[in-house]
Design an enzyme around this catalytic site. Structure first.
Site, PDB file in Angstrom:
ATOM      1  N   CYS A   8      28.928  22.782 -15.478  1.00 15.24           N
ATOM      2  CA  CYS A   8      27.648  22.710 -16.155  1.00 15.24           C
ATOM      3  C   CYS A   8      26.598  23.495 -15.391  1.00 15.24           C
ATOM      4  O   CYS A   8      26.820  23.914 -14.271  1.00 15.24           O
ATOM      5  CB  CYS A   8      27.203  21.278 -16.272  1.00 15.24           C
ATOM      6  SG  CYS A   8      27.309  20.445 -14.724  1.00 15.24           S
ATOM      7  N   CYS A   9      25.414  23.652 -16.000  1.00 16.16           N
ATOM      8  CA  CYS A   9      24.362  24.494 -15.444  1.00 16.16           C
ATOM      9  C   CYS A   9      24.991  25.814 -15.012  1.00 16.16           C
ATOM     10  O   CYS A   9      25.567  26.512 -15.825  1.00 16.16           O
ATOM     11  CB  CYS A   9      23.643  23.816 -14.285  1.00 16.16           C
ATOM     12  SG  CYS A   9      22.086  23.092 -14.789  1.00 16.16           S
ATOM     13  N   ILE A  10      24.923  26.127 -13.752  1.00 10.99           N
ATOM     14  CA  ILE A  10      25.501  27.380 -13.293  1.00 10.99           C
ATOM     15  C   ILE A  10      27.021  27.278 -13.237  1.00 10.99           C
ATOM     16  O   ILE A  10      27.727  28.273 -13.039  1.00 10.99           O
ATOM     17  CB  ILE A  10      24.919  27.756 -11.919  1.00 10.99           C
ATOM     18  CG1 ILE A  10      25.017  29.252 -11.695  1.00 10.99           C
ATOM     19  CG2 ILE A  10      25.560  26.954 -10.814  1.00 10.99           C
ATOM     20  CD1 ILE A  10      24.172  29.734 -10.544  1.00 10.99           C
TER      21      ILE A  10
END
Lengths: 237, 237
Positions: free
Chosen positions: B145-147
């Site tokens: 998730c995110c990066i």
């Protein structure tokens, strides 16, 4: 429960980790386009947190829902918390205090605020159109949420609030007895569903049951949405 | 960004602090009424957290949005986190590590889970229809998730993911360079808006930009809603 006190005020320079006025929000320019009149300033809302996590701080999902709905409503938000030690630190896996730990309410609240937060001591009601106090039981003062409409009932004589239903109804409203405590303080309790909010027009207080009801999270999210909408209506912006 | 890997599985006995199947959610009985067929079981979703707060744990608003949308979709949710020490504890008011503190990822994640959480070591993919890994940079492993679509790109050869746009566009996409890193790993990057999700049908991976975009919180909330909807569609329940 989340509750709010609307305050008369003017603009303030909000710095927020959330880009609350980007495309899609109810921006002044968009509203001007709709109303064919001069741009109307966004409502300035102070959100007062008391830590991070139900039982020893602000209930996380209430706080997040408030921010989502304020964002959708195009409000400018400044987040505050008191710079004081937490009364205790709860181990949420056990539901008991963790004796060896100490935390600061402002620092913990910054987790929800994504860093951009102001000491509550600097809050000036004149700079805001409304203030929202989400809940959780906790160490910080100035809460008006979850079970804290009881505090509103103590502070504001005859205030109108809701904590949902007045009977437990097989566990759906496990804290239903709170309504009686509110009445005993001379306040008026209004029965509401979890997705509804009650507005005290005289005192400019809006309340919604939120986690006073044992129900699916999206109903609580929607109830907080109803609360935020009523708060923004009270600001007249 | 929130991402998900859908897994083939069967029922499990979920214990959740959230009443996810109460009236208003997409319950089996309601769906049966609509389809005039035998009741269909709810999708069983594992949500894997990694602490409480962006930078040293799970981004709180991503996690809350996932839970709200899973609740609205009628999913049965079991929340997991690894029972390991955090790599560091970030002081979110300063954006820097607080050297004197140590915390446990499972215990901190329990703040978001409201107490009902399971050691990630006990997660058995066969018991779940899908797993969602919300983001934040952090100490825990198994993030997607995110990066972290970059991690998916490393693990799944040629996987399709999105982290939003590929140009910064004046600060709206501050981490746009991530797309190049994903391509360099042999994965395919798809340009998406913040309120959209991309589905890799072959690998059963769904991604949405979320906080990779500097925008109003409600757009991120809606993008996570799109992601959750696609995940539930992939489960076929």
């Amino acid at each position: 429960m989340a509750a709010v006190r609307a305050l008369v005020g003017s603009r303030f320079a909000a710095a927020s980790a959330f880009a609350s006025l980007s495309p899609g929000g109810r921006t002044p320019s968009q509203r001007a386009a709709i109303h064919l009149s001069a741009p109307q300033p966004a409502a300035k809302v102070a959100l007062v947190l008391s830590g991070c996590g139900v039982y020893d701080g602000t209930e996380i999902h209430e706080a997040s829902a408030i921010l989502v709905h304020l964002s959708r409503g195009g409000a400018e938000v400044q987040i505050f918390a008191p710079d004081v030690p937490q009364m205790h630190v709860i181990d949420h896996t056990k539901g008991q205090p963790s004796e060896s730990e100490s935390r600061n309410v402002l620092t913990e609240s910054a987790r929800i605020a994504r860093g951009t937060i102001t000491d509550l001591a600097k809050l000036n009601a004149a700079n805001h159109d409304a203030a929202i106090f989400p809940g959780g039981f906790g160490a910080a003062k100035n809460l008006l949420c979850c079970i804290a409409p009881v505090l509103a009932a103590k502070v504001l004589r005859g205030v109108e609030v809701t904590v949902g239903h007045e009977q437990e109804e097989g566990g759906k409203w496990p804290y239903a007895g709170t309504a009686e405590a509110i009445k005993a303080l001379g306040a008026k309790h209004f029965v509401k569903e979890v997705a509804e909010a009650h507005v005290d027009q005289k005192n400019k207080v809006v309340t919604t049951p939120a986690f006073m009801c044992h129900t699916a999270l999206h109903h609580i999210h929607d109830g907080i949405g109803a609360m935020v909408q009523k708060v923004l209506e009270l600001t007249g912006k």
